[in-house]
Structures are given as C-alpha cells and as structure tokens.
Design a protein around this motif. Structure first.
Motif, mmCIF file in Angstrom:
data_model
loop_
_atom_site.group_PDB
_atom_site.id
_atom_site.type_symbol
_atom_site.label_atom_id
_atom_site.label_comp_id
_atom_site.label_asym_id
_atom_site.label_seq_id
_atom_site.Cartn_x
_atom_site.Cartn_y
_atom_site.Cartn_z
ATOM 1 N N ASN A 157 6.137 12.071 -22.255
ATOM 2 C CA ASN A 157 5.432 10.856 -21.827
ATOM 3 C C ASN A 157 4.353 11.170 -20.803
ATOM 4 O O ASN A 157 3.292 10.540 -20.784
ATOM 5 C CB ASN A 157 6.427 9.849 -21.237
ATOM 6 N N ILE A 158 4.612 12.153 -19.936
ATOM 7 C CA ILE A 158 3.613 12.561 -18.949
ATOM 8 C C ILE A 158 2.472 13.314 -19.641
ATOM 9 O O ILE A 158 1.289 13.090 -19.348
ATOM 10 C CB ILE A 158 4.263 13.436 -17.864
ATOM 11 N N ILE A 159 2.817 14.183 -20.584
ATOM 12 C CA ILE A 159 1.792 14.934 -21.304
ATOM 13 C C ILE A 159 0.914 14.012 -22.147
ATOM 14 O O ILE A 159 -0.290 14.255 -22.307
ATOM 15 C CB ILE A 159 2.463 16.020 -22.179
ATOM 16 N N LEU B 126 7.737 20.690 -18.911
ATOM 17 C CA LEU B 126 6.477 20.236 -18.324
ATOM 18 C C LEU B 126 5.760 21.373 -17.612
ATOM 19 O O LEU B 126 4.522 21.465 -17.646
ATOM 20 C CB LEU B 126 6.728 19.079 -17.355
ATOM 21 N N ALA B 127 6.515 22.257 -16.959
ATOM 22 C CA ALA B 127 5.897 23.397 -16.272
ATOM 23 C C ALA B 127 5.176 24.312 -17.258
ATOM 24 O O ALA B 127 4.081 24.807 -16.973
ATOM 25 C CB ALA B 127 6.957 24.178 -15.499
ATOM 26 N N LEU B 128 5.781 24.523 -18.438
ATOM 27 C CA LEU B 128 5.185 25.428 -19.415
ATOM 28 C C LEU B 128 4.048 24.774 -20.197
ATOM 29 O O LEU B 128 2.950 25.319 -20.298
ATOM 30 C CB LEU B 128 6.272 25.920 -20.385
ATOM 31 N N ARG C 59 8.869 18.533 -11.853
ATOM 32 C CA ARG C 59 10.240 18.026 -11.768
ATOM 33 C C ARG C 59 10.319 16.774 -10.903
ATOM 34 O O ARG C 59 11.063 15.839 -11.213
ATOM 35 C CB ARG C 59 11.151 19.109 -11.205
ATOM 36 N N GLN C 60 9.537 16.755 -9.813
ATOM 37 C CA GLN C 60 9.540 15.569 -8.949
ATOM 38 C C GLN C 60 9.017 14.340 -9.690
ATOM 39 O O GLN C 60 9.540 13.232 -9.517
ATOM 40 C CB GLN C 60 8.682 15.824 -7.693
ATOM 41 N N SER D 57 1.450 19.762 -12.702
ATOM 42 C CA SER D 57 2.644 19.961 -13.528
ATOM 43 C C SER D 57 3.503 21.113 -12.998
ATOM 44 O O SER D 57 4.730 21.019 -12.968
ATOM 45 C CB SER D 57 2.244 20.257 -14.972
ATOM 46 N N LEU D 58 2.855 22.188 -12.579
ATOM 47 C CA LEU D 58 3.593 23.360 -12.096
ATOM 48 C C LEU D 58 4.291 23.091 -10.765
ATOM 49 O O LEU D 58 5.441 23.476 -10.558
ATOM 50 C CB LEU D 58 2.642 24.543 -11.948
#
Length: 425
Positions: free
Chosen positions: A48-50, A127-129, A107-108, A102-103
């Motif tokens: 959803n964020i992406i 999300l980090a990757l 997570r937050q 994102s990096l």
C-alpha cells in the motif's frame, strides 16, 4: 491519421502497461501467500505504501509526457534535450528521498498503520528492499514516458511484459529454489525492474545528456501539483477505509474484493488519459486549440465506449466472481454493492480522468489538484461519513459519496475548460 486512431495508437499500449503493472502485484501476492498469513499481511501493507510511491511517479510521468510533447511540437531540439535531462534528474532526486524514507523509517510507517509486531517486521523487510530501491520503478516510469513520447509508444509495453515474466521467474526461484522467503520475492521484483531500466536506458541513448545544478521550473510547475493530486487521492483512500472499518470485517473484506474486481473497469480511461495528455500538449505546442477541443471530445467518448462494456460485464458476473474469493454472505453483499456503484459511476469516472488529463496537457496541473483536494476531502469523505455512518446507509452511503465526488470534479473541470475555450474563440 484520424484523432481516434492517434488516441488508440498511444492508449492501447498504455492500457496493456496498466494491466501488466496490476499483474505484477497479483503475482507477488500469489507467491507470498505460500509463505503464510504474516508474510502476505506484511507484504500487503508494505504494498500500500509502494502504491503511493507508484502514484507519484505516474504523476511525474504525465508531467514529463506533457512537457516533452509540447516541446517536440515546437521543434526546439536544444530545449528538448534540456527537458529530458531535467526529467531524469527530478526522478533521481525524488527516488532518493523515497528510498531513504523506506530504508530508515519503513518499519515505523508500517507500525503507524496499527499492524502486529510480526506483520510490521515482515512488511518492513519487504519495504526496505523494494522501497529502498524505488529508484528503479521511478526510472522505469520516467524512461517509459520519454520513450513513449519521443520514439515508440509500444516499446514500454514490451518492456513491461518482459519485466512481469522475469518478476514471476525470479520471485519463484527466490521462494521455491533458494528458500529466501520474503527476501526472495523482493529481490525478484528488484532484479526484474533493473533489467527493465537497462533496456529503456539503452533505447533512449542518454550518453549525450548535459547535466546542470538547477531544477527545471516548468517541469516542477507541472509535476508537483500532479503528484500532490495523487497524494490527496491516496491519503483520502486511507480515510475512506477507516470509515468502512466501522461497518465490520465483512464490509471491509467485501469492499476490498469489489475494488479488486472493478479495477479493470478503469484501465481504458487511464490508457486514453495517457494519450490525451500527450496529444493535447502537442496541439498546444503547435498552437492548434481547435484540435484540443476535438481531442477532449474524442477521448471522453472513446473511454466511455471502452469502459461501459467492462463495467457491465463485471456487474453481470459479480456474484460468481466474488465467490472465487469468499462465500461469506456479508462480504458478497458488500462486494456486489461496490460493483454496482462502479457501474453507476462510469460516466463520472470517465469525465474526471479525461478532463484531468486535458488540463495536464494544457500545462495546468493545479486545477486537477484543487478539484481532487476539494472533491476528496470535502465531498467524498464528508458525504461518505454522513451517509454511511450518521444516516446508517453503510457501505452504499460511502460509495454514494464517491459518486458525488467524481461528479463534482467532472463538472468543475469541464466548466472551466469550456470557459477557457470560449475565451480563446
């Protein structure tokens, strides 16, 4: 070439690209489902964020298409080279910001959505990757826009097809062969996009581009309001979901299923909108405002003619299609309600999408931004809450607010366009 043929020459490949983008997300969801509920929940939330990032890049792509099309029509090769360089530079800067976000805070951001700890960890990793390398999606979108306008409108479609095949292959290898779990799915997406970027880069031949330290003011005036318009939509969607949650789990599930099924209804309008931005900007560059009016009219009716049969088909098959996802009676009722309102809102949705594209092609992305901000936050959300919660109409009340919003934006943008054309005449 007739106006209809010009539109379809660009719109059909754009429709195929939209479909392939949706297919990539569906393939990832299918593969992740084998990893368990925590994995699919985490990837879904991160997705959803992406999707928000993707919406921003699509808006940037529309601004690039508008500016480059106008410059091409004016025949200014030096200015064209400058705008190409600035488009890539802005894409890189925006990608760097979103990637670092994102990096460092992925997570937050997922935690803020109220997820469980295990889900947040799974989603944060994905999300980090994928979000951390979002520059690949940004470059694919911007490179695709540049190739579509300057060289071949079909080539980005072929690259999207290849990227989807590679994504499925790499992700499946990551899960089933190398046993990398979520990391395998994420790396599959990243590697597939990397291949797409390299192919598009080679097609553009950017070796002669000259870089500067400044930013293109004209591109910023187009891209920032366009990106803001998409952000207003996505942020508003989150609030709408929060309202739907009030009606219970069945309504939330049914609403999600209905939206998955009806997303295909809108592909023709979005494809035609891509063509509309480019053709209107080209007509403006040539100083042919009569052609602008003709493109607007043809684009509207072409979108409506393509979208209505799809909406009718999904409506007719609504129950059996919904049963593929669930046999819960409450969720089925909710899904069928979404499908019905999608059909009823066809003309309003077409009008909103096409007139937004017309104004972006005219070089004025601020009006769609104002229309979306007012429509989403003062009409859709307020009316949806009042009708759905206060007056007890439930999910149909929320979707009635959506129809009111789209109707307002269509009328608002149309009235101002008609006024502009009268002033010119």
């Amino acid at each position: 070439m007739t106006t209809y043929k010009k539109i379809m020459n660009i719109a059909l490949p754009a429709m195929a690209e939209n479909f392939l983008q949706m297919l990539m997300g569906m393939v990832d969801s299918y593969l992740v489902a084998s990893l368990g509920l925590i994995a699919i929940s985490g990837v879904s939330v991160a997705g959803n964020i992406i999707i928000i990032y993707q919406a921003i890049f699509i808006a940037l792509g529309a601004a690039i298409s508008s500016l480059i099309s106008k410059t091409l029509a004016q025949g200014d090769k030096e200015r064209l080279a400058y705008h190409r360089a600035e488009a890539i530079k802005l894409t890189l800067l925006l990608s760097a910001f979103l990637g670092l976000l994102s990096l460092l805070f992925g997570r937050q951001m997922i935690n803020l959505l109220g997820t469980e700890k295990a889900v947040a960890e799974a989603g944060g990793l994905y999300l980090a990757l994928v979000g951390g390398t979002i520059v690949l999606l940004g470059l694919m979108t911007s490179f695709g826009a540049l190739v579509r306008v300057t060289r071949n409108p079909r080539f980005p479609m072929y690259v999207s097809l290849l990227t989807n095949v590679l994504n499925a292959l790499f992700s499946a290898l990551g899960i089933y062969v190398f046993r990398l779990g979520i990391i395998g799915v994420a790396l599959g997406t990243v590697l597939a996009r990397l291949v797409g970027v390299v192919i598009l880069w080679r097609e553009l031949d950017l070796s002669t581009i000259r870089w500067s330290w400044g930013l293109d003011g004209e591109l910023l005036r187009l891209s920032l309001p366009a990106a803001g318009e998409r952000l207003m939509m996505r942020a508003g969607d989150v609030v709408i979901i929060a309202i739907v949650v009030v009606f219970g789990t069945d309504a939330v599930a049914g609403n999600a299923i209905g939206e998955v099924l009806t997303q295909f209804n809108y592909m023709p309008a979005f494809g035609v909108a891509t063509a509309t931005v480019m053709l209107v900007a080209h007509a403006v560059g040539e100083g042919d405002m009569q052609a602008v009016g003709q493109i607007r009219q043809r684009a509207f009716w072409l979108s409506f003619a393509c979208m209505l049969p799809l909406a009718l088909g999904i409506f007719a098959l609504g129950r059996p299609l919904t049963l593929l996802y669930t046999d819960n009676s409450g969720a089925i009722t909710a899904s069928l309600s979404v499908i019905l309102f999608s059909l009823l809102g066809t003309p309003m949705a077409v009008g909103t999408v096409i007139y937004t594209a017309v104004w972006q092609g005219l070089g004025n992305a601020r009006l769609p931004f104002y229309a979306t901000t007012i429509g989403m936050w003062l009409i859709r959300i307020v009316a949806g809450y009042l009708l759905g919660v206060t007056f007890g109409l439930g999910l149909p009340g929320v979707w009635a607010g959506t129809l009111l919003d789209n109707g307002f934006r269509w009328l608002f943008l149309k009235v101002l366009f008609d006024r502009k054309m009268r002033e010119i005449a």
